[in-house]
Design a protein around this motif. Sequence first.
Motif, short mmCIF file in Angstrom:
data_model
loop_
_atom_site.label_atom_id
_atom_site.label_comp_id
_atom_site.label_asym_id
_atom_site.label_seq_id
_atom_site.Cartn_x
_atom_site.Cartn_y
_atom_site.Cartn_z
N UNK A 118 0.80 -1.23 0.00
CA UNK A 118 0.00 0.00 0.00
C UNK A 118 0.83 1.27 0.00
N UNK A 119 2.13 1.20 0.35
CA UNK A 119 2.97 2.40 0.29
C UNK A 119 3.81 2.44 -0.99
N UNK A 120 3.54 1.53 -1.94
CA UNK A 120 4.24 1.54 -3.22
C UNK A 120 5.54 0.75 -3.24
N UNK A 121 5.85 0.02 -2.18
CA UNK A 121 7.03 -0.83 -2.17
C UNK A 121 6.81 -2.01 -3.11
N UNK A 122 7.78 -2.22 -4.01
CA UNK A 122 7.71 -3.32 -4.97
C UNK A 122 8.77 -4.35 -4.61
N UNK A 123 8.37 -5.60 -4.58
CA UNK A 123 9.31 -6.69 -4.37
C UNK A 123 8.97 -7.83 -5.30
N UNK A 124 9.97 -8.44 -5.90
CA UNK A 124 9.75 -9.56 -6.81
C UNK A 124 10.75 -10.67 -6.53
N UNK A 125 10.24 -11.89 -6.42
CA UNK A 125 11.06 -13.08 -6.33
C UNK A 125 11.23 -13.63 -7.74
N UNK A 126 12.43 -13.98 -8.12
CA UNK A 126 12.68 -14.60 -9.41
C UNK A 126 12.55 -16.10 -9.26
N UNK A 127 11.90 -16.75 -10.22
CA UNK A 127 11.76 -18.19 -10.14
C UNK A 127 13.07 -18.91 -10.42
N UNK A 128 13.99 -18.25 -11.11
CA UNK A 128 15.35 -18.77 -11.25
C UNK A 128 16.30 -17.57 -11.19
N UNK A 129 17.46 -17.75 -10.57
CA UNK A 129 18.40 -16.63 -10.39
C UNK A 129 18.79 -15.98 -11.72
N UNK A 130 19.02 -14.68 -11.68
CA UNK A 130 19.44 -13.95 -12.88
C UNK A 130 20.56 -12.98 -12.51
N UNK A 131 21.41 -12.72 -13.45
CA UNK A 131 22.46 -11.70 -13.29
C UNK A 131 21.81 -10.33 -13.48
#
Length: 157
Positions: A47-60
């Motif tokens: 609700x404060x606009x914080x974005x978080x994303x988990x990657x399903x496989x690691x990326x550089x």
Amino acid sequence: MKRSLAYGMGVVAAAATLSTAFAGAANATPIGTVYFSAQGFNCSITGDGTVGCDLTSPARFSFLFGQTYVPLPFPVREVLIDVPWAPAHPGLGIGTPHARPGGNPDISTFGTTTGSGATRGPAVFHAGAVCRVGFHGSFGCTSKGHHFDFYETLTGS
């Protein structure tokens, strides 16, 4: 196939800043947290606009400094935009903090379609943040004056 995650900051991030606060109901009330999945990411926007994303496989990934991309020497599994004074950055959390048990719903389930032609794709607008699928399946999020973009490239010789 090479997987890349690029981060912009400074002038580039300022140009990408959203000037208008967007709000959209997507799996939560406007003050709550929105959960969705897109292009190999399980994401949440609070609700404060914080974005978080988990990657399903690691990326550089790389940080953009001026006109130069500077890669980190290790792959990441989480990316965050959580404060206005820092660029998008890797998370150091354990597990998958942005995924709901059983997985997040696909962005196309409740996202608004934006763009046209090769840039057409679903987008989620919530609490001043936007995450969207764009040019040829690229994925990116913008919030708090910062952004990250994910894309896959093929290289040949």
